[in-house]
Write a protein that holds these residues in place. Structure first.
Motif, short mmCIF file in Angstrom:
data_model
loop_
_atom_site.label_atom_id
_atom_site.label_comp_id
_atom_site.label_asym_id
_atom_site.label_seq_id
_atom_site.Cartn_x
_atom_site.Cartn_y
_atom_site.Cartn_z
N MET A 1 0.85 -1.18 0.00
CA MET A 1 0.00 0.00 0.00
C MET A 1 0.88 1.23 0.00
O MET A 1 1.91 1.29 0.66
CB MET A 1 -0.89 0.05 1.23
CG MET A 1 -1.99 -0.97 1.28
SD MET A 1 -2.99 -0.62 2.70
CE MET A 1 -4.56 -0.79 1.99
N SER A 2 0.41 2.20 -0.69
CA SER A 2 1.19 3.44 -0.76
C SER A 2 0.75 4.38 0.35
O SER A 2 -0.26 4.17 1.03
CB SER A 2 1.01 4.09 -2.12
OG SER A 2 -0.33 4.53 -2.24
N LEU A 3 1.50 5.42 0.52
CA LEU A 3 1.22 6.41 1.56
C LEU A 3 -0.10 7.12 1.27
O LEU A 3 -0.86 7.41 2.21
CB LEU A 3 2.37 7.43 1.62
CG LEU A 3 2.25 8.49 2.71
CD1 LEU A 3 2.27 7.84 4.08
CD2 LEU A 3 3.37 9.50 2.57
N GLY A 4 -0.43 7.37 0.04
CA GLY A 4 -1.68 8.02 -0.33
C GLY A 4 -2.89 7.19 0.03
O GLY A 4 -3.93 7.70 0.45
N ALA A 5 -2.80 5.87 -0.12
CA ALA A 5 -3.91 4.98 0.22
C ALA A 5 -4.13 4.94 1.73
O ALA A 5 -5.27 4.91 2.20
CB ALA A 5 -3.63 3.58 -0.32
N ASN A 6 -3.02 4.94 2.48
CA ASN A 6 -3.15 4.95 3.94
C ASN A 6 -3.82 6.23 4.43
O ASN A 6 -4.67 6.19 5.33
CB ASN A 6 -1.78 4.81 4.59
CG ASN A 6 -1.22 3.41 4.45
OD1 ASN A 6 -1.97 2.46 4.23
ND2 ASN A 6 0.09 3.28 4.57
N ILE A 7 -3.44 7.35 3.87
CA ILE A 7 -4.04 8.64 4.26
C ILE A 7 -5.51 8.66 3.90
O ILE A 7 -6.34 9.15 4.66
CB ILE A 7 -3.27 9.80 3.61
CG1 ILE A 7 -1.87 9.88 4.22
CG2 ILE A 7 -4.00 11.12 3.80
CD1 ILE A 7 -0.97 10.92 3.58
N ALA A 8 -5.88 8.10 2.74
CA ALA A 8 -7.27 8.06 2.32
C ALA A 8 -8.11 7.19 3.28
O ALA A 8 -9.24 7.54 3.62
CB ALA A 8 -7.38 7.54 0.89
N ILE A 9 -7.55 6.07 3.71
CA ILE A 9 -8.27 5.20 4.63
C ILE A 9 -8.46 5.89 5.98
O ILE A 9 -9.56 5.87 6.56
CB ILE A 9 -7.53 3.85 4.79
CG1 ILE A 9 -7.60 3.05 3.48
CG2 ILE A 9 -8.11 3.04 5.94
CD1 ILE A 9 -6.75 1.81 3.48
N ILE A 10 -7.42 6.51 6.47
CA ILE A 10 -7.51 7.22 7.75
C ILE A 10 -8.50 8.37 7.65
O ILE A 10 -9.33 8.58 8.56
CB ILE A 10 -6.11 7.71 8.19
CG1 ILE A 10 -5.23 6.51 8.54
CG2 ILE A 10 -6.22 8.66 9.39
CD1 ILE A 10 -3.77 6.88 8.79
N ALA A 11 -8.48 9.12 6.58
CA ALA A 11 -9.42 10.23 6.39
C ALA A 11 -10.86 9.71 6.31
O ALA A 11 -11.78 10.33 6.84
CB ALA A 11 -9.05 11.02 5.14
N GLY A 12 -11.04 8.58 5.64
CA GLY A 12 -12.38 8.00 5.54
C GLY A 12 -12.91 7.55 6.89
O GLY A 12 -14.09 7.76 7.21
#
Length: 76
Positions: A1-12
């Motif tokens: 997983m990339s850093l962008g995907a992790n941030i998107a999951i956390i934001a969601g």
């Protein structure tokens, strides 16, 4: 997983929690507004404008037949 995907999951997840909290707050405020306490008293009409408690009780038609006015008893 990339850093962008992790941030998107956390934001969601944060957005979902915020949405649930806002819905819960709206529900609680609506419930409290609709169920605020009301109570009814059986006081005689017009006694709120009497000069004193004695005057209010003397003018109350339901208490006119008490007879003896020498002893007065008040329940608060």
């Amino acid at each position: 997983m990339s850093l962008g995907a992790n941030i998107a999951i956390i934001a969601g997840v944060i957005a979902a929690i915020a949405f649930v909290l806002i819905c819960l707050l709206i529900f609680m405020l609506r419930y409290m507004y609709r169920h605020k306490g009301t109570y009814y008293t059986n006081e005689a009409k017009g006694t709120e404008f009497a000069e004193s408690a004695d005057t209010a009780l003397q003018d109350d038609p339901s208490l006119q037949d008490t007879g003896d006015n020498s002893r007065k008893e008040y329940f608060i």
